[in-house]
Design a protein around this motif. Structure first.
Motif, PDB file in Angstrom:
ATOM      1  N   GLN A 268       0.711  -6.651  -6.052  1.00 29.17           N
ATOM      2  CA  GLN A 268      -0.527  -5.904  -5.845  1.00 29.17           C
ATOM      3  C   GLN A 268      -0.171  -4.586  -5.167  1.00 29.17           C
ATOM      4  OE1 GLN A 268      -3.913  -6.585  -2.807  1.00 29.17           O
ATOM      5  NE2 GLN A 268      -4.649  -7.630  -4.663  1.00 29.17           N
ATOM      6  N   PHE A 269      -0.565  -3.486  -5.797  1.00 25.33           N
ATOM      7  CA  PHE A 269      -0.334  -2.148  -5.267  1.00 25.33           C
ATOM      8  C   PHE A 269      -1.668  -1.433  -5.139  1.00 25.33           C
ATOM      9  CE2 PHE A 269       3.421  -2.824  -8.210  1.00 25.33           C
ATOM     10  CZ  PHE A 269       4.250  -3.323  -7.216  1.00 25.33           C
ATOM     11  N   ASN A 270      -2.003  -1.033  -3.934  1.00 25.69           N
ATOM     12  CA  ASN A 270      -3.269  -0.312  -3.695  1.00 25.69           C
ATOM     13  C   ASN A 270      -4.464  -1.035  -4.305  1.00 25.69           C
ATOM     14  OD1 ASN A 270      -1.518   1.583  -2.570  1.00 25.69           O
ATOM     15  ND2 ASN A 270      -2.749   3.299  -3.272  1.00 25.69           N
ATOM     16  N   GLY A 271      -4.457  -2.351  -4.198  1.00 25.26           N
ATOM     17  CA  GLY A 271      -5.570  -3.139  -4.709  1.00 25.26           C
ATOM     18  C   GLY A 271      -5.544  -3.403  -6.200  1.00 25.26           C
ATOM     19  N   LYS A 272      -4.537  -2.886  -6.908  1.00 22.87           N
ATOM     20  CA  LYS A 272      -4.406  -3.113  -8.345  1.00 22.87           C
ATOM     21  C   LYS A 272      -3.460  -4.294  -8.592  1.00 22.87           C
ATOM     22  CE  LYS A 272      -6.773   0.593  -9.639  1.00 22.87           C
ATOM     23  NZ  LYS A 272      -8.046   0.524 -10.400  1.00 22.87           N
TER      24      LYS A 272
ATOM     25  N   LYS B 125       5.184   7.239  -4.875  1.00 21.35           N
ATOM     26  CA  LYS B 125       4.937   6.643  -6.186  1.00 21.35           C
ATOM     27  C   LYS B 125       5.844   5.437  -6.391  1.00 21.35           C
ATOM     28  CE  LYS B 125       3.858  11.231  -8.045  1.00 21.35           C
ATOM     29  NZ  LYS B 125       4.289  12.308  -8.974  1.00 21.35           N
TER      30      LYS B 125
ATOM     31  N   THR C  42       0.849  -1.185   0.000  1.00 21.31           N
ATOM     32  CA  THR C  42       0.000   0.000   0.000  1.00 21.31           C
ATOM     33  C   THR C  42       0.883   1.232   0.000  1.00 21.31           C
ATOM     34  OG1 THR C  42      -1.731  -1.157   1.229  1.00 21.31           O
ATOM     35  CG2 THR C  42      -1.802   1.249   1.242  1.00 21.31           C
ATOM     36  N   LEU C  43       0.658   2.112  -0.952  1.00 23.51           N
ATOM     37  CA  LEU C  43       1.520   3.284  -1.086  1.00 23.51           C
ATOM     38  C   LEU C  43       1.273   4.281   0.034  1.00 23.51           C
ATOM     39  CD1 LEU C  43       1.619   2.047  -4.007  1.00 23.51           C
ATOM     40  CD2 LEU C  43       1.994   4.389  -4.807  1.00 23.51           C
ATOM     41  N   THR C  44       2.358   4.831   0.548  1.00 23.02           N
ATOM     42  CA  THR C  44       2.282   5.938   1.488  1.00 23.02           C
ATOM     43  C   THR C  44       1.779   7.173   0.751  1.00 23.02           C
ATOM     44  OG1 THR C  44       4.201   4.989   2.607  1.00 23.02           O
ATOM     45  CG2 THR C  44       3.607   7.244   3.189  1.00 23.02           C
TER      46      THR C  44
ATOM     47  N   GLU D 173       8.174   5.124  -3.505  1.00 18.52           N
ATOM     48  CA  GLU D 173       7.821   4.054  -2.573  1.00 18.52           C
ATOM     49  C   GLU D 173       8.648   2.814  -2.899  1.00 18.52           C
ATOM     50  OE1 GLU D 173       6.160   2.807   0.667  1.00 18.52           O
ATOM     51  OE2 GLU D 173       4.877   4.360  -0.207  1.00 18.52           O
TER      52      GLU D 173
ATOM     53  N   GLY E 201      -0.615   5.158  -7.264  1.00 17.07           N
ATOM     54  CA  GLY E 201      -1.587   4.539  -6.383  1.00 17.07           C
ATOM     55  C   GLY E 201      -2.957   4.426  -7.006  1.00 17.07           C
ATOM     56  N   THR E 202      -3.181   5.239  -8.032  1.00 14.48           N
ATOM     57  CA  THR E 202      -4.476   5.231  -8.733  1.00 14.48           C
ATOM     58  C   THR E 202      -4.311   5.003 -10.225  1.00 14.48           C
ATOM     59  OG1 THR E 202      -5.384   6.764  -7.096  1.00 14.48           O
ATOM     60  CG2 THR E 202      -6.594   6.526  -9.167  1.00 14.48           C
TER      61      THR E 202
END
Length: 250
Positions: free
Chosen positions: A115-119, A8, A2-4, A44, A242-243
């Motif tokens: 998996q990064f931020n649910g992606k 990035k 999960t990104l802070t 990140e 993150g998005t």
């Protein structure tokens, strides 16, 4: 992962340091080091997707001469606590444990899921994946065979490295490099590979190098194929905030 907040994840591939000569690639090395120095401010994590070097081989006590600026910068980044991940390419596939022991950078020899931020991401260099390229796939099996590596290790480094550097530049079958023009989705092997993977599992992003072309292809409503380009003619890289994922030029 999960990104802070305000951090990035950065991706880069195909620097081919040392090609066509150490002197010719030196400005590119300095430019890539400057990029690393810049992105470390909000990184990140950093993913290097192979062919950082145009040739790399690890003898028991020897590695190829040069590249001290990029190696030193990577060591500095890791010592600061920023994770760096390295995927071997077809030009540096003989990487063993030097990066892991000296730089604390994990090395992967095949594509890996993250998996990064649910992606969902599938990340790798990309050589030998998908249909076609039969000649290179056969050659890669020879090069990655433990007996072949054992035989090569018996060559004196001055001879072995010089021979490998010459073949790396001259022999396209060994290098695995194809046409550097976009061939259309039906003829791009990595795009076909990604589409087949989607038949069994969803990925939001397929991120690869190897093709030396900056590409962004929408595979379906929620899945994209990204090729990072290179640091020879394009100087492109990927960034995920993150998005969204973007290809940018340095």
């Amino acid at each position: 992962m999960t990104l802070t907040a305000n951090k990035k994840i950065y991706f880069a591939s195909d620097q081919h340091l040392g090609a066509p000569t150490a002197e010719a690639s030196f400005p590119r090395e300095k430019k890539f080091v400057a990029w690393l120095d810049e992105v470390k401010q909000d990184a990140e994590a950093i993913f290097l997707l192979g062919d950082l070097f145009d040739f790399w081989f690890e003898y028991k006590t020897v590695v190829p001469k040069g590249f001290v600026r990029v190696l030193g910068k990577l060591a500095e980044i890791r010592d600061s606590g920023i994770p760096v991940y390295f995927f071997v390419g077809n030009h540096d596939l003989w990487m063993n444990d030097y990066f892991e022991k000296e730089l604390n950078i994990p090395v992967y020899h095949s594509a890996k899921e993250f998996q990064f931020n649910g992606k969902e991401f599938l990340i790798g260099h990309g050589d030998g994946l998908g249909p076609g390229d039969i000649g290179y796939k056969r050659m890669k099996k020879v090069f990655t065979n433990p007996f072949s590596k054992w035989l090569f290790r018996w060559l004196h480094p001055d001879l072995g490295v010089s021979l490998a550097q010459y073949l790396s530049v001259k022999n396209k079958l060994i290098s695995g490099e194809a046409d550097v023009h976009f061939l259309g989705e039906e003829n791009e092997w990595l795009i076909q590979y990604a589409k087949r993977k989607l038949e069994t599992k969803h990925y939001d992003y397929f991120v690869f190098g190897h093709r030396h072309l900056p590409l962004e292809i929408q595979l379906d409503e929620s899945s994209r194929y990204i090729n990072l380009g290179d640091w020879i003619g394009y100087f492109t890289y990927g960034v995920f905030d993150g998005t969204t994922f973007e290809l940018k030029k340095y």
